[in-house]
Scaffold this motif. Structure first.
Motif, PDB file in Angstrom:
ATOM      1  N   LEU A   1      23.356 -38.097 -36.554  1.00  0.00           N
ATOM      2  CA  LEU A   1      23.232 -38.673 -35.211  1.00  0.00           C
ATOM      3  C   LEU A   1      22.374 -37.811 -34.284  1.00  0.00           C
ATOM      4  CD1 LEU A   1      26.739 -39.894 -34.013  1.00  0.00           C
ATOM      5  CD2 LEU A   1      24.710 -41.279 -34.437  1.00  0.00           C
ATOM      6  N   LYS A   2      21.521 -38.450 -33.528  1.00  0.00           N
ATOM      7  CA  LYS A   2      20.654 -37.812 -32.525  1.00  0.00           C
ATOM      8  C   LYS A   2      19.532 -36.995 -33.151  1.00  0.00           C
ATOM      9  CE  LYS A   2      23.340 -38.029 -28.411  1.00  0.00           C
ATOM     10  NZ  LYS A   2      24.764 -38.259 -28.680  1.00  0.00           N
ATOM     11  N   LEU A   3      19.450 -36.941 -34.477  1.00  0.00           N
ATOM     12  CA  LEU A   3      18.357 -36.199 -35.107  1.00  0.00           C
ATOM     13  C   LEU A   3      17.235 -37.168 -35.472  1.00  0.00           C
ATOM     14  CD1 LEU A   3      20.210 -33.708 -37.474  1.00  0.00           C
ATOM     15  CD2 LEU A   3      19.471 -33.398 -35.107  1.00  0.00           C
ATOM     16  N   VAL A   4      16.085 -36.972 -34.850  1.00  0.00           N
ATOM     17  CA  VAL A   4      14.926 -37.820 -35.116  1.00  0.00           C
ATOM     18  C   VAL A   4      13.752 -36.914 -35.440  1.00  0.00           C
ATOM     19  CG1 VAL A   4      13.308 -39.472 -34.126  1.00  0.00           C
ATOM     20  CG2 VAL A   4      15.743 -39.666 -33.595  1.00  0.00           C
ATOM     21  N   ASN A   5      13.139 -37.110 -36.603  1.00  0.00           N
ATOM     22  CA  ASN A   5      11.940 -36.357 -36.973  1.00  0.00           C
ATOM     23  C   ASN A   5      11.108 -37.266 -37.877  1.00  0.00           C
ATOM     24  OD1 ASN A   5      10.022 -34.764 -38.324  1.00  0.00           O
ATOM     25  ND2 ASN A   5      11.262 -32.907 -38.069  1.00  0.00           N
ATOM     26  N   LEU A   6      10.107 -37.914 -37.263  1.00  0.00           N
ATOM     27  CA  LEU A   6       9.337 -38.933 -37.987  1.00  0.00           C
ATOM     28  C   LEU A   6       8.479 -38.309 -39.082  1.00  0.00           C
ATOM     29  CD1 LEU A   6       8.383 -41.230 -34.979  1.00  0.00           C
ATOM     30  CD2 LEU A   6      10.156 -41.621 -36.696  1.00  0.00           C
ATOM     31  N   GLU A   7       8.034 -37.073 -38.862  1.00  0.00           N
ATOM     32  CA  GLU A   7       7.232 -36.400 -39.882  1.00  0.00           C
ATOM     33  C   GLU A   7       8.077 -36.172 -41.140  1.00  0.00           C
ATOM     34  OE1 GLU A   7       5.876 -32.514 -38.740  1.00  0.00           O
ATOM     35  OE2 GLU A   7       4.556 -32.336 -40.496  1.00  0.00           O
TER      36      GLU A   7
END
Ligand SMILES: Cc1ncc(COP(=O)(O)O)c(C=O)c1O
Lengths: 433, 168
Positions: free
Chosen positions: B115-121
């Protein structure tokens, strides 16, 4: 368009009859079963320990959770667009649980002055016993809201459709003001229900309801519910974010994220106050929810017809219904309640020479044939009350005026009867001597 | 399932696909938990403990501990001597890029950011290598959502169906 059920956004009416209930794997029971039990058998000692530590999902004791109550909770959460819900014994309990979960001694609340009388009493007198202070503001003045906020303010509070004159809360602006100070807005959405307004869509954080009213609709069960949008950053709130002494130093916000507030409300506040909803009442309220939008639509349409009729009646001095262009909040009502501002409103009897307003009210009420004279709103039956001769009878005319309750004020809650019959009844009672 | 996500609708479709989530929960046996805390009151501990009790094999990845939850702890994904199905990440989002590369290198089947962790790379590195990717979602919440017990806590699972539940 996707044909996968998991990704389809189902409509309000569909969720009204389905959300929160999956037919049981063994029995296939279609209606929601009533789990009329106080307690639940554990799998083993280890699972019991895990449940008490909130490390597994599961039922322990119906003061904390119950499968029937859970259907009611999830259904309302779905209808309001909330992350989840905690059901309570009544609307008053929902408010108290919200305050006791969110606030610490010394904190302050800024509240609209246009509230249900019981809520004002709770805010002023009961919260004072917890060393919590409330400041009331004219809800239509954003400057008053802003001026009342101090470094101790931890919540803003208002009703979507406020008592007693139907003031409409400018939810978007007040929520934005709160957000700019890092303070959540709590909205009592009892009068509108999610069928007419979903305050979370306008930025509100916490929602409270008296489910006793329109949600049930049948006037058979008291109940309430507290909901959280799951979008507010509670990391600045020691009550939600700091290690909790009441739960062996658990940090609810850190551990449960957007469920943190609700987990704390259930595992601590409901546990410790016992303000839970009974499964039987949850069942009754679920029956009401299944027809909510239909009733709100019809009752609101009838309320507008009744308000229009009264506004044109010679025995009526004024009508306070935000669905009428004459109401100061008509524009706000169109913005926040496009389906109409509910089915409860008040009007004033025209004064007669030599006759006190209170006596006039008594004559009117006693002449009504179809309106039930009682202290509730939101029933499928039309209801009426004259506060000056009942709930507020101990107050002087001066004190009444201070509370915004004029001696000539009559409050109506419009039900599902044939609207022509309601107009007939009001007309004959207005002309009664 | 769009409640409470920082992702755009398009990224939700890619990285929060209910079918992918259900398949992973059904098929996975071994879950490496990167950033698992030694503190039993932390979110990572709640999640790993929940999954362990359900019978998943949990492999803690934390350079500062030897064992957590009675399981041998490894300093990095590369040090794990057995196959891993899901790499579940409890580290700051910025660390996820390197973790994604490690997940690819050890042949994990999925990269899951909590949750709340976003890293598109990180998501692109993993999905280009054929890993399933889930982001800004909690393994425990998703398991509880589909197995039916999250609902008992009054939470909005967003599941709408008239079909009979299957036995868990
Ligand atoms: C707007 C509003 N909020 C809260 C309450 C309190 O609800 P309950 O009577 O269910 O405690 C009421 C009515 O009593 C109400 O009208």
């Amino acid at each position: 368009m996707s044909n996968k059920a998991e990704t389809r956004k189902f409509g309000f009416e569909t969720r009204m009859v389905h959300a929160g209930h999956i037919p049981d794997a063994v029995t296939g029971a279609r209606a929601v079963p009533i789990y009329q039990t106080t307690s639940f058998v554990f799998d083993d000692a280890d699972q019991a320990a895990q449940l008490f530590e909130l490390k597994q999902f599961g039922n322990i004791y119906s003061r904390i959770s119950n499968p029937t109550t859970a259907v009611f909770e999830e259904r309302v959460a779905s209808l309001e667009g909330a992350a989840g819900a905690v059901a309570t014994a009544s609307g008053m309990a929902a408010q108290l649980v919200a305050f006791l979960t969110l606030l610490e001694p010394g904190d302050e609340v800024v509240a609209s002055s246009q509230l249900y009388g019981g809520s004002i009493t709770q805010l002023v007198h009961t919260l004072r016993k917890f060393n919590l202070q409330v400041r009331f503001v004219d809800p239509s003045s954003i400057a008053e809201w802003e001026a009342a906020i101090t470094p101790k303010t931890r919540a803003l509070y208002g009703e979507t459709i406020g008592n007693p004159r139907g003031a409409i809360l400018d939810i978007g602006r007040i929520a934005a003001l709160g957000a700019s100070h890092g303070i959540p807005l709590i909205v009592d959405n009892t009068m509108a229900t999610p069928a007419l307004c979903r305050p979370i869509e306008h930025g509100a954080t916490l929602i409270v309801h008296s489910a006793t009213k329109f949600m049930g609709g049948h006037g058979t069960a008291l109940g309430g519910v507290l909901l959280d949008s799951g979008k507010f950053d509670f990391s600045r709130y020691p009550s939600i974010a700091a290690p909790s002494a009441a739960y062996h130093d658990l940090r609810f916000y850190d551990t449960f994220g957007h469920y943190g507030f609700l987990m704390k409300a259930r595992a601590e506040t409901i546990r410790d106050t016992g303000a839970c909803l009974s499964p039987f009442n949850a069942f009754l309220l679920i029956q009401g929810l299944e027809t909510l939008s239909l009733r709100m639509e019809r009752q609101t349409a009838s309320a507008l017809k009744v308000a229009q009729f009264l506004e044109g009646h010679g025995e009526v001095a004024w009508v306070a219904y935000a669905g009428l262009p004459s109401h100061p909040d008509h524009a706000l009502a169109r913005k926040y309640l496009p389906g109409g501002p509910g089915a409860v409103f008040s009007f004033g009897l025209r004064a007669k020479k030599g006759e006190g307003a209170r006596a006039r009210g008594r004559v009117f009420i006693e002449a009504l044939q179809l309106f039930s004279h009682l202290a509730n709103i939101g029933d499928v039956r039309s209801l009426v009350i004259h506060p000056a001769s009942t709930t507020h009878q101990q107050l002087s005319d001066e004190e009444l005026a201070k509370g915004g309750v004029a001696p000539e004020l009559i409050r109506l809650s419009i039900g599902l009867e044939n609207v022509e019959d309601l107009l007939w009844d009001l007309d004959q009672a207005l002309l009664a001597r | 399932m769009t409640l409470n996500s920082a992702l755009s609708a398009e990224h939700q479709r890619l990285y929060q696909d209910p079918h992918v989530i259900q398949r992973l929960l059904r098929e996975a046996r071994t879950i490496a938990v990167v950033g698992l805390s030694t503190d039993p009151q932390r979110a990572s501990w709640f999640v790993a403990n929940y999954l362990k009790k359900l019978g998943y094999r949990i492999i803690p990845v934390n350079p500062k501990a030897d064992t957590i939850m009675e399981e041998k702890c490894y300093p990095s994904l590369a040090a794990i001597p057995e196959p891993v199905d899901i790499v579940d990440v409890f580290r700051p989002a910025a660390d996820a890029t390197a973790i994604a590369r490690d997940a690819v290198a050890i042949g994990a089947k999925a990269l899951w950011l909590q949750l709340k962790l976003v890293n598109l790379e990180a998501a692109e590195i993993a999905s280009r290598a054929g890993l399933a990717v889930v982001m800004d979602r909690c393994v425990k919440i998703e398991h509880g959502r589909y197995q039916g017990r999250l609902h008992w806590g009054g939470m909005n699972t967003e599941i709408i169906t008239a079909r009979k539940a299957r036995l868990a």
